[in-house]
Scaffold this active site. Structure first.
Site: not given
Length: 654
Positions: A170-171, A174, A258
């Site tokens: 997930h990170e 980004h 998100e």
């Protein structure tokens, strides 16, 4: 969306951020101007009011507010010049030592290393927020090569490896999709629109203190103090318009991204259970995702889970509701959260210097051909290679794991310490074919102020010169976190030694150039980690394009002019509305290549896509990719700021 579309989307979000910033400033100007008019109307007569310079006053008010807000934003942005490390430290983060023996920290570092190598990004520094028992994580930095990953102590203690991998994926979404740069800009903008309120609060505190003092020394000064206090209160109230717009900007930018990062985590790992269970564990964990740090609110939009509570958690939420995020991943979810763990997860055991094995299998042996050729299933095409950029797959993760496992233990351990990482860089540059050159390179190290690093390099010679060439870049990647901790003097010394070793035989090999490019991106002193945001177009970069594609075509077909020419034609055909010819002989040098890729780094994202497609076409021209082509493609991507995943091999290297 692919990587380049995500970059364009991030740029559009920046435009939206600017628009909201302008609206917020306009609202603050209007309110301050209204207060000015009210004060004037109460203190002058009707005749004087008719002659009042309204436009001049409006201009002065607007100029004053804009100056204060802009200076506040610039001040905060300057504080963040150090990038993700500044954010992590402000939240109480501690950088994890690359050679840590702690099982939880080792698990975290291994997961981050795998994801970085799989996605083609430099391995980021990792921070743990030791004082935070909540479950949360973040990625921050101005660019992928200057990123950091931060994870709370609670997350390390609670997450299994699969859950941790989902959160790290997930990170990395980004990192890969341009969110980090936008998020740091957002912190600066929000502080700018909040600064009026900060000034108002400061005035009220100052007057409150002065009031106590004046009552004891001058009982007649109360009226003046009350007037100033009222002005401070007005500024404070008006400043809360900035608070309103700041939180509105924060939530508007963050929420949809998100959802996208959750979806990307599933795509990267092909394991919806990992990220879904991480969210379910967060929902059932009493401390939740809130942070105790005083900087929690301003950084809320960076985090994996919301740090807001009360009023801000509703109207100005920076994250979608937890149940909506889970149902996006698992539509059949019944609403049950996971209970907190009583102790650290024991679903796997991480070797101190190794990587936990995948369920899919263990590392496979790697052969040592002179120039490995990577087979594909199916065969590589330019489109398939470009599609992988910014979109690592489970196959990339598995391949990254196998690459790490295949690195000899002594080299892998060395890469995780500052001394050992320097030694690794130096031995990677040792000449493999000429003993005399290699002895001359080793003799050079005795003249450099390395001491322990030079001694260790002498003990790693055999492992380095017999290391399969396909493992050179992964080993360099593993060394980057330790190297990034060198001070400016040590980094400069390492750079000088690298240049000396490269020049020992009077020529520069393509791998030497590649190592230098990757290393320089991480070590250049004074470099804030912000890549150049160019506005150049392809039509103005024909000579640079010619040098790059000629070099790449010849790298894959040394000594075969006809095949190299065919690869160049395939590559040049990918450039829209630009016609180029092979670079002349006097421009076929690695110095010219360095100038070329630096120039192309200034291209807009859409034109960068065309360059990468052309490079991929040169590699895929003959349906195979050599290790030299793979390394060169990675280095070009590194310079352009484009994360190029490792080329996936087939069942074997032939």
């Amino acid at each position: 969306m692919d990587f380049f579309e995500h970059q364009d989307a991030a740029r559009r979000q920046t435009g939206r951020l600017v628009l909201l910033f302008v609206v917020a400033v306009a609202a603050i100007v209007a309110l301050v101007y209204g207060v000015v008019l009210l004060v004037v109307s109460l203190n002058v007569g009707a005749e004087s009011l008719s002659r009042f310079p309204y436009l001049t006053t409006l201009g002065l008010t607007a100029g004053g507010v804009l100056t204060v807000v802009t200076l506040g934003s610039l001040y905060k942005t300057s504080q963040l010049a150090g990038g993700g490390a500044v954010v992590a430290q402000s939240l109480g983060g501690r950088e994890v030592e690359p050679d840590t023996n702690d099982p939880g920290e080792r698990r975290l570092l291994n997961v981050v290393e795998e994801m970085a190598i799989a996605s083609g990004t430099p391995v980021p520094a990792v921070y743990i927020l030791d004082r935070e028992d909540a479950i949360n994580a973040f990625a921050a930095g101005w660019s992928p090569d200057a990123a950091v990953i931060g994870v709370t102590h609670g997350a390390v203690e609670q997450f299994t490896r699969a859950e941790l991998q989902g959160v790290v994926a997930h990170e990395f979404s980004h990192i890969l999709h341009g969110d980090m740069r936008l998020n740091l800009r957002l912190i600066g903008v929000i502080f700018g629109v909040l600064v009026i309120s900060v000034i108002g609060a400061g005035v009220m505190r100052s007057i409150a203190y002065s009031g106590r003092s004046s009552r004891s020394n001058n009982k007649n000064g109360g009226a003046a103090l009350l007037a100033i206090l009222a002005a401070g209160l007005a500024l404070y109230v008006i400043g809360y318009v900035g608070v309103f717009f700041g939180r509105l900007i924060q939530s508007a930018i963050s929420r949809q991204r998100e959802f996208l990062a959750d979806a990307a985590a599933v795509q990267f790992t092909r394991d919806p259970v990992g990220i879904a269970d991480a969210l379910r564990r967060l929902g059932g964990y009493p401390p939740g995702s809130g942070l105790d740090s005083s900087h929690a609110i301003e950084n809320s939009h960076l985090m994996f889970g919301s740090t807001l509570s009360g009023f801000f958690a509703g109207m100005f939420a920076t994250h979608p509701p937890l149940d909506r995020r889970i149902r996006r991943i698992d539509p059949k979810w019944q609403g049950h959260y996971l209970s907190p763990r009583e102790g650290p997860p024991n679903d796997d055991t991480e070797p101190v210097s190794g990587v936990a094995s995948f369920a899919a299998g263990s590392a496979s042996p790697v052969a040592e051909p002179t120039e490995p050729v990577m087979g594909y299933a199916p065969g590589p095409t330019a489109a398939s290679l470009v599609k992988q950029i910014g979109r690592p797959t489970p196959e990339h993760l598995r391949h990254a794991h196998e690459l790490i496992e295949a690195v000899p233990t002594v080299l892998r351990q060395a890469a995780h310490t500052a001394t050992g990482a320097q030694a690794v860089v130096l031995v990677l540059l040792l000449d493999r074919g000429d003993d005399a050159v290699r002895r001359r390179q080793l003799d050079m190290l005795t003249d450099e102020p390395f001491g322990p690093a030079a001694t260790l390099a002498g003990r790693l010679v055999y492992e380095a010169v017999t290391l399969p060439v396909t493992l050179r870049l992964p080993l360099l990647d593993l060394s980057l976190p330790a190297l990034s901790r060198l001070d400016a003097e040590a980094a400069a010394q390492l750079q000088a030694a690298v240049d000396a070793m490269i020049g020992a035989d009077g020529r520069v090999e393509l791998f030497e150039w590649t190592l230098r490019q990757v290393l320089w991106r991480r070590l250049t002193p004074g470099r804030p980690g912000v890549p150049r945001r160019g506005k150049r177009r392809l039509s103005g970069c024909r000579p640079a394009l010619s040098v790059l594609l000629t070099t790449l075509a010849e790298a894959g077909h040394p000594g075969d002019g006809e095949a190299a020419a065919a690869a160049f034609r395939d590559a040049a055909g990918r450039l829209p509305r630009v016609s180029i010819k092979p670079a002349p002989r006097d421009r076929r040098s690695l110095a010219a290549l360095t100038d070329a890729v630096d120039e192309l780094a200034a291209l807009v994202p859409g034109d960068q896509r065309s360059v990468v497609e052309a490079c991929a076409a040169a590699v895929a021209s003959d349906g195979r990719a050599t290790a030299t082509e793979a390394e060169l493609l990675r280095a070009v991507g590194e310079t352009l700021g484009v994360p190029v995943p490792p080329l996936l091999p087939g069942q074997r290297l032939v």
